[in-house]
Design a protein around this motif. Structure first.
Motif, PDB file in Angstrom:
ATOM      1  N   LYS A   1      98.453  12.920  -5.108  1.00  0.00           N
ATOM      2  CA  LYS A   1      98.150  12.161  -6.325  1.00  0.00           C
ATOM      3  C   LYS A   1      96.928  11.273  -6.078  1.00  0.00           C
ATOM      4  O   LYS A   1      96.651  10.337  -6.822  1.00  0.00           O
ATOM      5  N   CYS A   2      96.222  11.571  -4.986  1.00  0.00           N
ATOM      6  CA  CYS A   2      94.951  10.886  -4.672  1.00  0.00           C
ATOM      7  C   CYS A   2      93.826  11.901  -4.834  1.00  0.00           C
ATOM      8  O   CYS A   2      93.847  12.969  -4.220  1.00  0.00           O
ATOM      9  N   GLU A   3      92.851  11.585  -5.677  1.00  0.00           N
ATOM     10  CA  GLU A   3      91.733  12.494  -5.925  1.00  0.00           C
ATOM     11  C   GLU A   3      90.407  11.790  -5.631  1.00  0.00           C
ATOM     12  O   GLU A   3      90.298  10.562  -5.736  1.00  0.00           O
ATOM     13  N   ILE A   4      89.418  12.600  -5.276  1.00  0.00           N
ATOM     14  CA  ILE A   4      88.091  12.069  -4.948  1.00  0.00           C
ATOM     15  C   ILE A   4      87.096  12.508  -6.025  1.00  0.00           C
ATOM     16  O   ILE A   4      87.024  13.696  -6.367  1.00  0.00           O
ATOM     17  N   ALA A   5      86.325  11.557  -6.547  1.00  0.00           N
ATOM     18  CA  ALA A   5      85.191  11.881  -7.424  1.00  0.00           C
ATOM     19  C   ALA A   5      83.923  11.755  -6.586  1.00  0.00           C
ATOM     20  O   ALA A   5      83.632  10.674  -6.058  1.00  0.00           O
ATOM     21  N   ASN A   6      83.199  12.839  -6.454  1.00  0.00           N
ATOM     22  CA  ASN A   6      82.014  12.841  -5.580  1.00  0.00           C
ATOM     23  C   ASN A   6      80.807  12.287  -6.341  1.00  0.00           C
ATOM     24  O   ASN A   6      80.146  13.013  -7.092  1.00  0.00           O
ATOM     25  N   ILE A   7      80.532  10.999  -6.158  1.00  0.00           N
ATOM     26  CA  ILE A   7      79.368  10.394  -6.826  1.00  0.00           C
ATOM     27  C   ILE A   7      78.232  10.127  -5.838  1.00  0.00           C
ATOM     28  O   ILE A   7      77.275   9.436  -6.175  1.00  0.00           O
ATOM     29  N   ARG A   8      78.360  10.658  -4.606  1.00  0.00           N
ATOM     30  CA  ARG A   8      77.266  10.489  -3.648  1.00  0.00           C
ATOM     31  C   ARG A   8      76.442  11.787  -3.580  1.00  0.00           C
ATOM     32  O   ARG A   8      75.339  11.843  -4.120  1.00  0.00           O
ATOM     33  N   GLU A   9      76.988  12.847  -2.956  1.00  0.00           N
ATOM     34  CA  GLU A   9      76.229  14.093  -2.826  1.00  0.00           C
ATOM     35  C   GLU A   9      75.886  14.696  -4.192  1.00  0.00           C
ATOM     36  O   GLU A   9      74.814  15.278  -4.372  1.00  0.00           O
ATOM     37  N   GLN A  10      76.816  14.569  -5.158  1.00  0.00           N
ATOM     38  CA  GLN A  10      76.600  15.211  -6.453  1.00  0.00           C
ATOM     39  C   GLN A  10      75.976  14.279  -7.491  1.00  0.00           C
ATOM     40  O   GLN A  10      75.824  14.654  -8.645  1.00  0.00           O
ATOM     41  N   CYS A  11      75.646  13.048  -7.090  1.00  0.00           N
ATOM     42  CA  CYS A  11      75.069  12.127  -8.078  1.00  0.00           C
ATOM     43  C   CYS A  11      73.959  11.260  -7.471  1.00  0.00           C
ATOM     44  O   CYS A  11      72.784  11.495  -7.707  1.00  0.00           O
TER      45      CYS A  11
ATOM     46  N   ALA B   1      83.499   8.249  -4.506  1.00  0.00           N
ATOM     47  CA  ALA B   1      82.779   7.998  -3.248  1.00  0.00           C
ATOM     48  C   ALA B   1      82.011   9.258  -2.853  1.00  0.00           C
ATOM     49  O   ALA B   1      81.366   9.868  -3.706  1.00  0.00           O
ATOM     50  N   CYS B   2      82.131   9.622  -1.575  1.00  0.00           N
ATOM     51  CA  CYS B   2      81.391  10.772  -1.058  1.00  0.00           C
ATOM     52  C   CYS B   2      82.177  12.066  -1.274  1.00  0.00           C
ATOM     53  O   CYS B   2      83.201  12.077  -1.944  1.00  0.00           O
ATOM     54  N   SER B   3      81.686  13.134  -0.654  1.00  0.00           N
ATOM     55  CA  SER B   3      82.319  14.442  -0.804  1.00  0.00           C
ATOM     56  C   SER B   3      83.761  14.418  -0.299  1.00  0.00           C
ATOM     57  O   SER B   3      84.045  13.771   0.713  1.00  0.00           O
TER      58      SER B   3
ATOM     59  N   ASN C   1      74.143   1.267   0.745  1.00  0.00           N
ATOM     60  CA  ASN C   1      73.178   1.471  -0.332  1.00  0.00           C
ATOM     61  C   ASN C   1      73.056   2.939  -0.721  1.00  0.00           C
ATOM     62  O   ASN C   1      72.263   3.283  -1.582  1.00  0.00           O
ATOM     63  N   ASN C   2      73.826   3.802  -0.050  1.00  0.00           N
ATOM     64  CA  ASN C   2      73.746   5.236  -0.357  1.00  0.00           C
ATOM     65  C   ASN C   2      74.049   5.514  -1.814  1.00  0.00           C
ATOM     66  O   ASN C   2      73.384   6.321  -2.464  1.00  0.00           O
ATOM     67  N   ILE C   3      75.073   4.864  -2.352  1.00  0.00           N
ATOM     68  CA  ILE C   3      75.423   5.040  -3.762  1.00  0.00           C
ATOM     69  C   ILE C   3      74.873   3.894  -4.595  1.00  0.00           C
ATOM     70  O   ILE C   3      74.310   4.091  -5.679  1.00  0.00           O
ATOM     71  N   GLU C   4      74.988   2.697  -4.056  1.00  0.00           N
ATOM     72  CA  GLU C   4      74.641   1.506  -4.838  1.00  0.00           C
ATOM     73  C   GLU C   4      73.158   1.466  -5.225  1.00  0.00           C
ATOM     74  O   GLU C   4      72.785   0.861  -6.228  1.00  0.00           O
ATOM     75  N   SER C   5      72.291   2.145  -4.448  1.00  0.00           N
ATOM     76  CA  SER C   5      70.862   2.079  -4.746  1.00  0.00           C
ATOM     77  C   SER C   5      70.502   2.805  -6.054  1.00  0.00           C
ATOM     78  O   SER C   5      69.469   2.514  -6.662  1.00  0.00           O
ATOM     79  N   THR C   6      71.343   3.728  -6.488  1.00  0.00           N
ATOM     80  CA  THR C   6      71.042   4.462  -7.730  1.00  0.00           C
ATOM     81  C   THR C   6      72.186   4.436  -8.736  1.00  0.00           C
ATOM     82  O   THR C   6      72.087   5.038  -9.805  1.00  0.00           O
ATOM     83  N   VAL C   7      73.307   3.741  -8.390  1.00  0.00           N
ATOM     84  CA  VAL C   7      74.458   3.683  -9.295  1.00  0.00           C
ATOM     85  C   VAL C   7      74.971   2.245  -9.376  1.00  0.00           C
ATOM     86  O   VAL C   7      75.158   1.598  -8.337  1.00  0.00           O
ATOM     87  N   GLU C   8      75.188   1.761 -10.576  1.00  0.00           N
ATOM     88  CA  GLU C   8      75.813   0.445 -10.742  1.00  0.00           C
ATOM     89  C   GLU C   8      77.319   0.639 -10.612  1.00  0.00           C
ATOM     90  O   GLU C   8      78.028   0.928 -11.575  1.00  0.00           O
ATOM     91  N   THR C   9      77.805   0.476  -9.407  1.00  0.00           N
ATOM     92  CA  THR C   9      79.217   0.787  -9.151  1.00  0.00           C
ATOM     93  C   THR C   9      80.158  -0.160  -9.912  1.00  0.00           C
ATOM     94  O   THR C   9      81.244   0.260 -10.337  1.00  0.00           O
ATOM     95  N   LYS C  10      79.759  -1.410 -10.048  1.00  0.00           N
ATOM     96  CA  LYS C  10      80.627  -2.344 -10.786  1.00  0.00           C
ATOM     97  C   LYS C  10      80.738  -1.930 -12.260  1.00  0.00           C
ATOM     98  O   LYS C  10      81.800  -2.038 -12.872  1.00  0.00           O
TER      99      LYS C  10
ATOM    100  N   TRP D   1      72.594  10.949  -4.543  1.00  0.00           N
ATOM    101  CA  TRP D   1      71.587  11.568  -3.677  1.00  0.00           C
ATOM    102  C   TRP D   1      70.661  12.512  -4.437  1.00  0.00           C
ATOM    103  O   TRP D   1      69.572  12.827  -3.955  1.00  0.00           O
ATOM    104  N   VAL D   2      71.081  13.001  -5.578  1.00  0.00           N
ATOM    105  CA  VAL D   2      70.240  13.950  -6.319  1.00  0.00           C
ATOM    106  C   VAL D   2      69.590  13.317  -7.550  1.00  0.00           C
ATOM    107  O   VAL D   2      68.874  13.998  -8.287  1.00  0.00           O
ATOM    108  N   HIS D   3      69.835  12.022  -7.782  1.00  0.00           N
ATOM    109  CA  HIS D   3      69.211  11.330  -8.909  1.00  0.00           C
ATOM    110  C   HIS D   3      68.569  10.038  -8.408  1.00  0.00           C
ATOM    111  O   HIS D   3      69.130   8.955  -8.586  1.00  0.00           O
ATOM    112  N   PRO D   4      67.398  10.138  -7.792  1.00  0.00           N
ATOM    113  CA  PRO D   4      66.758   8.941  -7.237  1.00  0.00           C
ATOM    114  C   PRO D   4      66.111   8.071  -8.317  1.00  0.00           C
ATOM    115  O   PRO D   4      64.919   7.763  -8.281  1.00  0.00           O
ATOM    116  N   ASP D   5      66.892   7.693  -9.292  1.00  0.00           N
ATOM    117  CA  ASP D   5      66.401   6.881 -10.412  1.00  0.00           C
ATOM    118  C   ASP D   5      66.654   5.403 -10.104  1.00  0.00           C
ATOM    119  O   ASP D   5      67.807   4.955 -10.098  1.00  0.00           O
ATOM    120  N   LYS D   6      65.581   4.670  -9.836  1.00  0.00           N
ATOM    121  CA  LYS D   6      65.744   3.265  -9.423  1.00  0.00           C
ATOM    122  C   LYS D   6      66.287   2.386 -10.541  1.00  0.00           C
ATOM    123  O   LYS D   6      66.786   1.293 -10.308  1.00  0.00           O
TER     124      LYS D   6
END
Length: 657
Positions: A91-101, A68-70, A13-22, A103-108
């Motif tokens: 050719k594998c890159e990470i988009a940080n949507i946990r620490e940078q998104c 995902a995370c950092s 729920n770390n990301i899913e609680s504030t982001v609609e991952t689907k 966790w800092v946007h607690p918008d329910k």
């Protein structure tokens, strides 16, 4: 057209609680070149990794983005999985949507988090399209190690590396190895004799075939990079030929001149030609040149006359050595805050106000009083002693905001040593609170209070002064809400542990970071506690901050294990995220050379076929470059670029926002 896969992690729920991952995954499907997307609960889990590799193979992907995370957490995990699935790991890159998104946007409502995640992922996808396949850099490894500092942490690191079959050079600036531990009387909580457990290790290090010890020496310069360091060492003149000296002691027995003993903390004198303590390793004396009349005035020279092997050499000069090593352990230890800063407690004004380390020397069987607790002023046995904790520690006014960590424990030890040697004596301890975290530490403090009758008073001391031959200690007992006045025969200060005065110089020589207190910074306090930002340089012991002996030994062994792992192969692989210079556009302004914190950029001379210098250009050493990108920002001609983060890639990401 690229074939890119996008994997959006819910992270429970770390990301899913504030982001609609689907929804993020569905939005990414609309981008050109994206042929596969999914949302999964834990992408880093074993089932998640299997699904990740299967999707790459089944969809014939040539690039992947993991939202995902950092990248600090799982970038290596996903790059290894990508490589196993058959695509270039870079050719594998990470988009940080946990620490940078998330966790800092607690918008329910998830509106903000979802929109930002879509933006972040889209930017990384567009950057990925500009990625070029990179290859790891292989660097040859010199399988010799250097340990700076001969305290318990440095000795342990040297012994472990040597036991692993690798050659070690141990450099110590004092005439003997042993460090601060050699000065201690007993050690808590087992009350072992400190020198009894330390000296076997000192002797083992001296006799080990794989360890070369340079005492009375200092590291002056370090060049090179991981696996290939070149170290310049200054061996200070001892005025004694180490090869000839037998350690018989005739020279210091006959020497008629004395000076204050640094080892005895000013409580005793030593000869001008001396070894710091009887069990010193190596057992070779040094001459205190500034106090030697022969060296200063060409008088005396008695030590040379009585020396059988004729090993005294008053003309000896410093020697400069260069050693090639593959890794370095920094274990330079600590010092105590100068007691002169505590005039409010009477130090320097009242002779029987001493530091905790001075009390250690009084209690030690090899100390100036042979282990008897005696007052420095008159040699009498003190009937009562006041111990004051947190002297300098946790005191912003003294510039030390941290806890020195070991003071509570060694003060409890001091009260027990005092009671064991002065049976009718009374110990008083002024404390702020008791910090006894450690195996059998709490029981040790209780033993001091309950079995050795140490009287603990929770409060601070307000004034210390002399009256009728007694030391009057005035303070507060906050538990009983009363003022306290104690007539003591001696006062012992538990002064703060601070970094060495030379810490900043050593850090600059090695290119490692240090904090505002002068303690060296680890790469990551949890995940990489003994590594530094400079690859190939490791930390051990109290040069990182206050710690006790077991922790110092553990850190020494941890550094050794890292080095043995590094030395396990002839070459080591490094990340190819390094800077490179476009020779055609470099205008040799050297801003990049000045800006580089790792000294990874050199000035290269370009010559024609006749050997004439045509021009100069900057050149990056990939072994030293850490890929920080500072040089890229500093270069005014835009001649420097960073592999994996080229201008083309960065512009592509910005344009996608």
């Amino acid at each position: 057209m690229p074939r890119i896969g996008v994997f959006v992690c819910q992270c429970g729920n770390n990301i899913e609680s504030t982001v609609e991952t689907k929804e993020v995954a569905e939005e990414m499907e609309k981008l050109p070149g994206v042929v596969y997307t999914c949302s999964y609960k834990f992408m880093c889990s074993s089932p998640g990794q299997d699904m990740f590799k299967k999707a790459i193979e089944e969809n014939n992907l040539d690039g992947v983005v993991v939202s995902a995370c950092s990248p600090h957490m799982h970038e290596k995990t996903f790059r290894k999985a990508s490589e196993k699935a058959g695509i270039n790991p870079y050719k594998c890159e990470i988009a940080n949507i946990r620490e940078q998104c998330s966790w800092v946007h607690p918008d329910k409502t998830k509106a903000v988090g979802t929109a930002k995640s879509v933006d972040l992922t889209r930017m990384v996808i567009e950057r990925l399209k500009k990625n070029r396949p990179l290859k790891t850099i292989n660097i040859p490894v010199n399988k010799r190690a250097l340990v700076i500092g001969g305290g318990i942490a440095g000795i342990q690191a040297a012994l472990d590396i040597a036991e692993g079959g690798r050659e070690v050079i141990l450099v110590e600036r004092e005439p003997s190895i042993g460090g601060n531990m050699a000065k201690l009387s007993e050690t808590f909580p087992t009350m072992d004799c400190s020198q009894c457990i330390l000296t076997p290790k000192m002797v083992e290090a001296e006799l080990h075939d794989n360890i070369k010890i340079y005492t009375y020496s200092e590291v002056e310069k370090v060049d090179g990079y991981i696996g290939n360091f070149s170290v310049r060492i200054r061996r200070k003149a001892k005025y004694v030929d180490e090869e000839k000296c037998t350690g018989c002691g005739a020279c210091w027995e006959k020497c008629p001149f004395k000076s204050d003993s640094e080892f005895e903390m000013g409580l005793n004198k030593r000869k001008v030609i001396y070894t710091p303590f009887p069990q010193a390793v190596p057992n070779v004396p040094v001459i205190d040149a500034p106090n030697c009349p022969k060296i200063q005035k060409d008088k005396c020279g008695l030590c040379a006359k009585v020396c059988g092997p004729q090993c005294i050499d008053f003309e000896q000069e410093d020697k400069i050595l260069t050693e090639e090593v593959g890794a370095i352990v920094v274990a330079t230890g600590y010092q105590l805050m100068p007691n002169e800063r505590f005039g409010e407690y009477g130090y320097g004004r009242i002779k029987d106000v001493i530091s905790g380390m001075q009390f250690e020397r009084l209690a030690s069987a090899s100390g100036p009083t042979g282990g008897k607790i005696q007052r420095p002023s008159d040699g009498k046995e003190p009937g009562s002693v006041v111990f004051i904790q947190c002297v300098g520690s946790r005191d912003e006014a003294k510039g030390v905001s941290y806890c020195s960590k070991v003071c509570c424990m060694y003060t409890a030890k001091h009260t027990m040593l005092y009671r064991h040697k002065v049976h009718d004596g009374q110990a008083y301890v002024f404390y702020m609170d008791i910090r006894s975290g450690g195996k059998r530490y709490e029981e040790f403090v209780r033993r001091a209070i309950e079995h050795d009758d140490a009287m603990y008073l929770r409060g601070r001391v307000s004034r210390v002064y002399e009256r009728d031959g007694k030391i009057i200690v005035q303070g507060a007992d906050t538990l009983s809400a009363s003022q306290v006045e104690i007539e003591a025969d001696m006062v012992v200060l538990a002064t703060a542990i601070v970094s060495r005065t030379s810490a900043a110089t050593v850090a600059k020589t090695l290119g490692i970071a240090y904090d505002k207190h002068g303690f060296y910074n680890e790469y990551h306090p949890k995940m990489k506690p003994v590594e530094t930002v400079t690859a190939g340089i490791f930390l051990a012991g109290t040069c990182m901050g206050p710690m006790d002996i077991p922790e110092s030994v553990m850190m020494g062994s941890a550094s050794a294990s890292k080095i043995l792992a590094l030395f396990s192969s002839d070459e080591m692989a490094r990340e190819p995220i390094t800077a490179h210079v476009n020779a055609m556009t470099c205008n040799a302004c050297w801003d990049c050379v000045t800006a580089c914190p790792y000294t990874a950029i050199d000035k290269e001379e370009v010559k024609d076929r006749k050997g004439n210098t045509v021009r100069w250009q900057a050149q990056v050493n990939p072994g030293l470059c850490q890929g920080c990108g500072v040089c890229v920002a500093a270069c005014r001609s835009k001649a420097v670029d960073l592999a994996g983060y080229t201008d083309e890639q960065v512009y592509a990401a910005i344009n996608a926002f």
